[in-house]
Design a protein around this motif. Sequence first.
Motif, PDB file in Angstrom:
ATOM      1  N   ARG A 163       0.892  -1.002  -0.260  1.00  0.00           N
ATOM      2  CA  ARG A 163       0.155  -0.043  -0.130  1.00  0.00           C
ATOM      3  C   ARG A 163       0.806   1.271   0.154  1.00  0.00           C
ATOM      4  N   THR A 164       0.438   2.277  -0.767  1.00  0.00           N
ATOM      5  CA  THR A 164       1.094   3.287  -0.803  1.00  0.00           C
ATOM      6  C   THR A 164       0.192   4.759  -0.171  1.00  0.00           C
ATOM      7  N   SER A 165      -1.124   4.335   0.028  1.00  0.00           N
ATOM      8  CA  SER A 165      -1.741   5.567   0.582  1.00  0.00           C
ATOM      9  C   SER A 165      -3.017   4.808   1.461  1.00  0.00           C
ATOM     10  N   LEU A 166      -3.343   5.432   2.551  1.00  0.00           N
ATOM     11  CA  LEU A 166      -4.216   5.210   3.154  1.00  0.00           C
ATOM     12  C   LEU A 166      -5.373   6.348   3.535  1.00  0.00           C
ATOM     13  N   SER A 167      -6.513   6.041   4.009  1.00  0.00           N
ATOM     14  CA  SER A 167      -7.456   7.028   4.356  1.00  0.00           C
ATOM     15  C   SER A 167      -7.097   7.269   5.871  1.00  0.00           C
ATOM     16  N   ALA A 168      -7.425   8.528   6.274  1.00  0.00           N
ATOM     17  CA  ALA A 168      -7.330   8.922   7.596  1.00  0.00           C
ATOM     18  C   ALA A 168      -8.104   7.985   8.672  1.00  0.00           C
ATOM     19  N   GLY A 169      -7.296   7.459   9.593  1.00  0.00           N
ATOM     20  CA  GLY A 169      -8.013   6.525  10.517  1.00  0.00           C
ATOM     21  C   GLY A 169      -7.963   5.033  10.252  1.00  0.00           C
ATOM     22  N   GLU A 170      -7.412   4.903   8.816  1.00  0.00           N
ATOM     23  CA  GLU A 170      -7.385   3.472   8.485  1.00  0.00           C
ATOM     24  C   GLU A 170      -6.325   2.616   8.740  1.00  0.00           C
ATOM     25  N   ASP A 171      -6.196   1.492   9.231  1.00  0.00           N
ATOM     26  CA  ASP A 171      -5.292   0.508   9.620  1.00  0.00           C
ATOM     27  C   ASP A 171      -4.262   0.105   8.536  1.00  0.00           C
ATOM     28  N   LEU A 172      -3.176   0.021   8.717  1.00  0.00           N
ATOM     29  CA  LEU A 172      -2.064  -0.504   7.696  1.00  0.00           C
ATOM     30  C   LEU A 172      -2.176  -1.804   8.004  1.00  0.00           C
ATOM     31  N   GLN A 215      21.766 -14.582   9.163  1.00  0.00           N
ATOM     32  CA  GLN A 215      21.283 -13.736   7.988  1.00  0.00           C
ATOM     33  C   GLN A 215      20.189 -12.951   8.356  1.00  0.00           C
ATOM     34  N   ALA A 216      20.113 -11.565   7.966  1.00  0.00           N
ATOM     35  CA  ALA A 216      18.958 -10.666   8.165  1.00  0.00           C
ATOM     36  C   ALA A 216      18.511 -10.312   6.750  1.00  0.00           C
ATOM     37  N   LEU A 217      17.145 -10.268   6.721  1.00  0.00           N
ATOM     38  CA  LEU A 217      16.529 -10.011   5.383  1.00  0.00           C
ATOM     39  C   LEU A 217      15.821  -8.730   5.633  1.00  0.00           C
ATOM     40  N   VAL A 218      15.729  -7.640   4.811  1.00  0.00           N
ATOM     41  CA  VAL A 218      15.066  -6.650   4.806  1.00  0.00           C
ATOM     42  C   VAL A 218      14.156  -6.203   3.577  1.00  0.00           C
ATOM     43  N   TRP A 219      13.007  -5.753   3.780  1.00  0.00           N
ATOM     44  CA  TRP A 219      12.283  -5.148   2.534  1.00  0.00           C
ATOM     45  C   TRP A 219      11.790  -3.701   2.879  1.00  0.00           C
ATOM     46  N   PRO A 220      11.892  -2.915   2.105  1.00  0.00           N
ATOM     47  CA  PRO A 220      12.522  -3.144   0.785  1.00  0.00           C
ATOM     48  C   PRO A 220      14.100  -3.223   1.036  1.00  0.00           C
ATOM     49  N   ALA A 221      14.670  -3.591  -0.126  1.00  0.00           N
ATOM     50  CA  ALA A 221      16.124  -3.907  -0.061  1.00  0.00           C
ATOM     51  C   ALA A 221      17.083  -2.704   0.162  1.00  0.00           C
ATOM     52  N   THR A 222      16.560  -1.445   0.058  1.00  0.00           N
ATOM     53  CA  THR A 222      17.290  -0.412   0.354  1.00  0.00           C
ATOM     54  C   THR A 222      17.213  -0.112   1.719  1.00  0.00           C
ATOM     55  N   ALA A 223      16.289  -0.474   2.738  1.00  0.00           N
ATOM     56  CA  ALA A 223      16.099  -0.110   4.033  1.00  0.00           C
ATOM     57  C   ALA A 223      17.203  -0.371   4.715  1.00  0.00           C
ATOM     58  N   PRO A 224      17.547   0.615   5.929  1.00  0.00           N
ATOM     59  CA  PRO A 224      16.696   1.581   6.487  1.00  0.00           C
ATOM     60  C   PRO A 224      16.908   2.850   5.826  1.00  0.00           C
ATOM     61  N   ARG A 225      18.005   2.806   4.654  1.00  0.00           N
ATOM     62  CA  ARG A 225      18.188   4.037   4.163  1.00  0.00           C
ATOM     63  C   ARG A 225      16.916   4.829   3.347  1.00  0.00           C
ATOM     64  N   ILE A 226      16.482   3.982   2.533  1.00  0.00           N
ATOM     65  CA  ILE A 226      15.263   4.230   1.726  1.00  0.00           C
ATOM     66  C   ILE A 226      14.209   3.190   1.885  1.00  0.00           C
ATOM     67  N   ASN A 227      13.197   3.844   2.659  1.00  0.00           N
ATOM     68  CA  ASN A 227      12.023   2.856   3.043  1.00  0.00           C
ATOM     69  C   ASN A 227      10.680   3.011   2.102  1.00  0.00           C
ATOM     70  N   GLN A 228       9.810   1.982   2.472  1.00  0.00           N
ATOM     71  CA  GLN A 228       8.485   2.267   1.814  1.00  0.00           C
ATOM     72  C   GLN A 228       7.767   3.338   2.341  1.00  0.00           C
ATOM     73  N   THR A 229       7.267   4.159   1.571  1.00  0.00           N
ATOM     74  CA  THR A 229       6.416   5.186   1.985  1.00  0.00           C
ATOM     75  C   THR A 229       4.799   5.223   1.968  1.00  0.00           C
ATOM     76  N   VAL A 230       4.163   5.734   2.937  1.00  0.00           N
ATOM     77  CA  VAL A 230       2.720   5.482   2.785  1.00  0.00           C
ATOM     78  C   VAL A 230       2.242   7.131   3.022  1.00  0.00           C
ATOM     79  N   VAL A 231       1.232   7.620   2.090  1.00  0.00           N
ATOM     80  CA  VAL A 231       0.788   8.864   2.028  1.00  0.00           C
ATOM     81  C   VAL A 231      -0.839   8.635   2.917  1.00  0.00           C
ATOM     82  N   ILE A 232      -0.949   9.521   3.917  1.00  0.00           N
ATOM     83  CA  ILE A 232      -2.381   9.755   4.192  1.00  0.00           C
ATOM     84  C   ILE A 232      -3.334  10.730   3.483  1.00  0.00           C
ATOM     85  N   MET A 233      -4.182  10.123   3.046  1.00  0.00           N
ATOM     86  CA  MET A 233      -5.494  10.705   2.104  1.00  0.00           C
ATOM     87  C   MET A 233      -6.502  11.388   3.113  1.00  0.00           C
ATOM     88  N   ASP A 234      -6.747  12.458   3.001  1.00  0.00           N
ATOM     89  CA  ASP A 234      -7.859  13.277   3.845  1.00  0.00           C
ATOM     90  C   ASP A 234      -9.249  13.279   3.256  1.00  0.00           C
TER      91      ASP A 234
END
Length: 95
Positions: free
Chosen positions: A1-10, A76-95
């Motif tokens: 998910r890249t966006s959520l409604s305000a108050g919505e669970d991720l 071994q440690a696995l991370v997602w996205p592979a660029t984390a924690p330098r570049i993370n996945q973002t989520v924008v809140i839509m009002d």
Amino acid sequence: RTSLSAGEDLVLKVILPGPGPYTSSKLSWRPLGGGDYHEIPLEHVARGVYQVVLPGTEIRCDLEYHIKVESNAGGQALVWPATAPRINQTVVIMD
């Protein structure tokens, strides 16, 4: 998910490769652009399937997150996205 409604669970379903065993699995998130990370452990659902819920009541602004899983197999440690924690996945809140 890249966006959520305000108050919505991720709600995220995470499918991990291989049988494990995994010593640690967590979602790390913070407000977009900086600040301290908050962590939520992933919950095992079945086989290699995990789930995590970030409650909408905790989300007050746009955020960024990554998932980190540690395994006994070779330390071994696995991370997602592979660029984390330098570049993370973002989520924008839509009002």
